[in-house]
Design a protein around this motif. Structure first.
Motif, mmCIF file in Angstrom:
data_model
loop_
_atom_site.group_PDB
_atom_site.id
_atom_site.type_symbol
_atom_site.label_atom_id
_atom_site.label_comp_id
_atom_site.label_asym_id
_atom_site.label_seq_id
_atom_site.Cartn_x
_atom_site.Cartn_y
_atom_site.Cartn_z
ATOM 1 N N TYR A 28 -10.755 -3.782 0.187
ATOM 2 C CA TYR A 28 -9.603 -3.390 1.011
ATOM 3 C C TYR A 28 -9.702 -1.912 1.402
ATOM 4 N N LEU A 32 0.085 -0.440 -4.755
ATOM 5 C CA LEU A 32 -1.319 -0.033 -4.774
ATOM 6 C C LEU A 32 -1.532 1.317 -4.101
ATOM 7 N N GLU A 47 -11.527 -3.476 -8.397
ATOM 8 C CA GLU A 47 -10.658 -4.647 -8.474
ATOM 9 C C GLU A 47 -9.561 -4.354 -9.478
ATOM 10 N N ILE A 105 -6.154 -8.521 1.588
ATOM 11 C CA ILE A 105 -6.731 -8.399 0.249
ATOM 12 C C ILE A 105 -7.014 -9.793 -0.303
ATOM 13 N N SER A 110 -11.790 4.911 -3.313
ATOM 14 C CA SER A 110 -10.870 4.414 -4.331
ATOM 15 C C SER A 110 -11.568 4.359 -5.681
ATOM 16 N N THR A 163 -9.490 -4.926 -4.491
ATOM 17 C CA THR A 163 -8.996 -3.688 -3.903
ATOM 18 C C THR A 163 -10.124 -2.801 -3.358
ATOM 19 N N ASP A 209 0.858 -1.169 0.000
ATOM 20 C CA ASP A 209 0.000 0.000 0.000
ATOM 21 C C ASP A 209 0.902 1.230 0.000
#
Length: 106
Positions: free
Chosen positions: A64, A95, A76, A20, A72, A61, A10
């Protein structure tokens, strides 16, 4: 036969991305294996042994970042790759909520 591992970091938090969900798919839609990143952001083995062919890793993602209460853009991330020889394949993922990068690791 080839083996596969992954590692997710991250970039916003400067830490491994823990928890994740990651799914491994073959050439079609079928899921071959799945796992969840450990506290070090790694999954040491996905798919027992891979034969030559095209595969896809799908990282959840969205869940997460939702768990961190961070907005976000990518729900994905899907990485398609080709296994061509007998070796270990490692696919790292760096990420953030609005960007990602990957490469063939060693």
């Amino acid at each position: 036969m080839s083996t596969l591992s992954t590692h997710v970091l991250d970039a916003v938090r400067g830490a491994p991305a823990t928890g994740i969900a990651v799914a491994l798919h073959g050439g079609g839609p079928e899921e071959l294996d799945s796992g969840v990143t450990a506290t070090d952001g790694r999954i040491g083995a996905l798919g027992a042994e891979l034969v030559a062919g095209t595969y896809r890793l799908v990282f959840d993602t969205g869940a997460y970042f939702a768990g961190l209460r961070i907005e976000s853009f990518y729900p994905e991330i899907s990485i398609t790759f080709i296994v061509t020889e007998d070796r270990h394949y490692h696919i790292p993922l760096l990420l953030s909520p609005f960007a990602f990068s990957t490469y063939r690791g060693s």
